[in-house]
Design an enzyme around this catalytic site. Structure first.
Site, short mmCIF file in Angstrom:
data_model
loop_
_atom_site.label_atom_id
_atom_site.label_comp_id
_atom_site.label_asym_id
_atom_site.label_seq_id
_atom_site.Cartn_x
_atom_site.Cartn_y
_atom_site.Cartn_z
N ASP A 307 -38.18 -51.62 24.31
CA ASP A 307 -39.23 -51.31 23.32
C ASP A 307 -38.90 -51.98 21.98
O ASP A 307 -37.86 -51.70 21.37
CB ASP A 307 -39.26 -49.78 23.19
CG ASP A 307 -40.48 -49.28 22.46
OD1 ASP A 307 -41.23 -50.10 21.92
OD2 ASP A 307 -40.67 -48.06 22.42
N ASP A 367 -49.49 -46.95 21.65
CA ASP A 367 -49.22 -45.80 22.52
C ASP A 367 -50.51 -45.07 22.91
O ASP A 367 -51.43 -44.95 22.10
CB ASP A 367 -48.35 -44.77 21.80
CG ASP A 367 -46.92 -45.26 21.66
OD1 ASP A 367 -46.69 -46.47 21.84
OD2 ASP A 367 -46.05 -44.43 21.37
C1 GLA Z 1 -42.82 -46.22 21.32
C2 GLA Z 1 -43.34 -46.46 22.72
C3 GLA Z 1 -43.49 -45.13 23.44
C4 GLA Z 1 -42.15 -44.43 23.48
C5 GLA Z 1 -41.60 -44.27 22.07
C6 GLA Z 1 -40.17 -43.77 22.08
O1 GLA Z 1 -43.73 -45.51 20.54
O2 GLA Z 1 -44.56 -47.15 22.68
O3 GLA Z 1 -43.98 -45.32 24.75
O4 GLA Z 1 -41.26 -45.15 24.28
O5 GLA Z 1 -41.60 -45.50 21.37
O6 GLA Z 1 -39.65 -43.60 20.79
#
Ligand code: GLA
Length: 544
Positions: A307, A367
């Site tokens: 990520d 997200d």
């Molecule tokens: C980002 C990702 C999420 C999750 C969070 C974890 O927002 O897009 O899917 O993994 O980080 O902190």
């Protein structure tokens, strides 16, 4: 005389304490230390940790750490009892400079929260973003309500988030020359499994993961294809003297956990970031890529979600491919097969280079949140990318929210149908230890799963929009099609879909995949009703 002077001297002394001359300027109050504030929000309670250092001249440094990551304090000043500082807030790769004001009030810091909360870009259905607001089906998420946070000296709730990073002082990581990694031959159909983030955020531990593994088996989800048990952000502790990243005390023995998950016929996934910090402010893999990949291989990890997050403080979008290739190569060098899940929110045209860095899937959006606007927006963003999906390489509109309670059962059916049509990874994001009947029926609908897992691996598209009705179509193996009729509106709609309008052949055999009912041969099309925010999902077959 004495009696006359005494009051004058007293007045002068009093004035001096009020207006201190520059050569005896009062030292700024010392706020060095760890301060903790908590705030209720639409995402649950958020803890803000201010790790501060200050000096007598009023300089203020340190970091702010929260669910929104770890941000160094910039241009911090203490002036009398007033404090002011800036942070660069990182929101899915968009850096926003914020100024934050506060006040020292006895043994408390009063801090205006507005600058600490993300302001989502237009079109992003997360709290604070646009949308009708308020709870309930179809509504947008409620906004954050900024106010004054009260921070007190204290210890953060043990979330094992890491300390501040001095980004300027970090040794530079060498990026590899671009090349195309050969396919790892994994994920021939969209990956299926479970991930901790949507339900548990960073409150995740060994016991919960084992319980989830048990539940995947007992509920029949494993046998339906949900194989990967993926631990998202929040497992990390600190690095030992050799730079090897240790799990935090919530995960006493990762190898033992992997063995347990494997003994259940399941696979284990893990999460990290190419930056020094993950999105949740935990230790990332920056500069330790090879070591971390080796650690995961040793534990028996089968899937990595990687990520971007704090990497945007170090690199530009145009560096992303090389950054992801670096970890792709590190995984290959371990000799262990791991599904490689890229998470950089669809930036930098990832669908064109994702497979070349060894990626099996890549997020295409911000997200997902457990509401209708967020879910529909994420899946709509897949259309333009449909041509990039194929066996081993998938567009990822983010994990499932089914069973988390923010949408109606009807909406969750639409969610599952659209993920099936879009050949999206089916990663459940709910607490599968406590499945209600509706959630079970949705996640275990084998006919819908079969659409998702169709071996041709062709992603479907939205082929028509008429008023509130969207029609999605996916080509399946064996001269078959999956057709989803989605009602975006707030009232039931009567539809009369004509095969000819969709350039489909006449006389298609149809089966309703939610009613589990054969509809026989439909000569010209499908007449029927679609409930508000609902779906009709058909499997159509040409020929005999
Ligand atoms: C980002 C990702 C999420 C999750 C969070 C974890 O927002 O897009 O899917 O993994 O980080 O902190």
């Amino acid at each position: 005389m004495r009696t006359l002077l005494r009051p004058i001297v007293a007045v002068l002394l009093a004035a001096m304490t009020l207006i201190a001359p520059p050569w005896v300027a009062a030292a700024a109050p010392d706020v060095t230390g760890t301060w903790v504030a908590r705030m209720n929000s639409p995402l649950g309670e958020i803890e803000f940790v201010f790790r501060l250092n200050s000096d007598a001249n009023g300089h203020l440094g340190g970091s702010v750490n929260s669910l929104f990551g770890d941000a160094p304090i910039l241009e911090g000043r203490i002036n009398g009892d007033d404090i002011e500082f800036s942070i660069d807030m990182d929101l899915f790769g968009n850096i926003q400079r914020r100024t934050i004001k506060g006040r020292i009030a006895g043994d408390e810091l009063q801090i205006e929260s507005a600058g600490l909360l993300p302001t989502p870009p237009p079109g992003m259905a997360i709290p604070g973003g646009p949308g009708p607001g308020g709870p309930g089906p179809g509504a947008g998420p409620p906004p954050f309500v900024p106010g004054t946070l009260t921070a007190r000296r204290g210890t953060p709730t043990p979330s094992y988030r890491a300390g501040p990073v001095d980004y300027e002082a970090l040794p530079k990581v060498e990026l590899p020359a671009l090349k195309a990694l050969p396919s790892n031959k994994l994920a021939r159909t969209p990956p299926m499994g479970w991930n901790s983030w949507n339900k548990f955020r960073t409150h995740i531990d060994d016991k919960t993961v084992r319980g989830i593994a048990d539940a995947l088996v007992e509920s029949g989800l494993r046998d339906a294809g949900y194989l990967y048990v993926n631990i998202d952000d929040g497992w990390q502790g600190t690095r030992d003297g050799n730079g090897v990243l240790q799990p935090n005390p919530n995960f006493p023995d990762m190898k033992a956990l992997a063995d347990y998950v494997h003994s259940k016929g399941l696979k284990l996934g893990i999460y990290s970031s190419p930056g020094p910090r993950t999105c949740g402010g935990f230790e990332g893999s920056y500069g330790h890529e090879e070591t971390d990949a080796r650690t995961w291989a040793k534990w028996g990890i089968d899937y990595l979600k990687y990520d971007w997050c704090s990497a945007s403080r170090l690199w530009k979008d145009e560096d992303m491919r090389a950054v992801y290739q670096r970890m792709g190569e590190a995984i290959r060098a371990t000799g262990r097969h791991m599904v490689y899940s890229l998470c950089q929110y669809g930036r930098a045209g990832v669908e064109s280079w994702g497979p070349l860095v060894g990626g099996n899937l890549w997020r295409t959006t911000f997200d997902i949140f457990d509401n209708w606007p967020s879910m529909t927006r994420n899946v709509s963003a897949q259309e333009a990318l449909a041509g990039s999906a194929a066996p081993g390489r998938w567009n990822d509109p983010d994990m499932l929210e089914i069973g988390n309670g923010g949408m109606t059962t009807t909406e969750y059916r639409t969610h599952f149908s659209l993920w099936a049509i879009a050949a999206a990874p089916l990663i459940a994001g709910n607490d599968v230890r406590a499945l209600d009947a509706d959630t079970r029926d949705i996640l275990l609908n084998k006919e819908v799963i079969a659409v998702n897992q169709d071996r041709l691996g062709k992603q479907g598209r939205r082929v028509m929009q008429q008023g509130d009705i969207d029609i999605w179509l996916r080509n399946l193996s064996g001269r078959a099609y999956a057709l989803a009729v989605v009602n975006r509106g707030n009232a039931e709609v009567e539809v009369n879909i004509k095969w000819a309008d969709l350039t489909l052949p006449a006389n298609l055999r149809a089966r309703d995949l939610w009613l589990h009912r054969d509809l026989g041969r439909l000569a010209e099309g499908y007449p029927g009703r679609v409930p508000a925010h609902g779906v009709v999902l058909l499997r159509l077959t040409a020929g005999k």
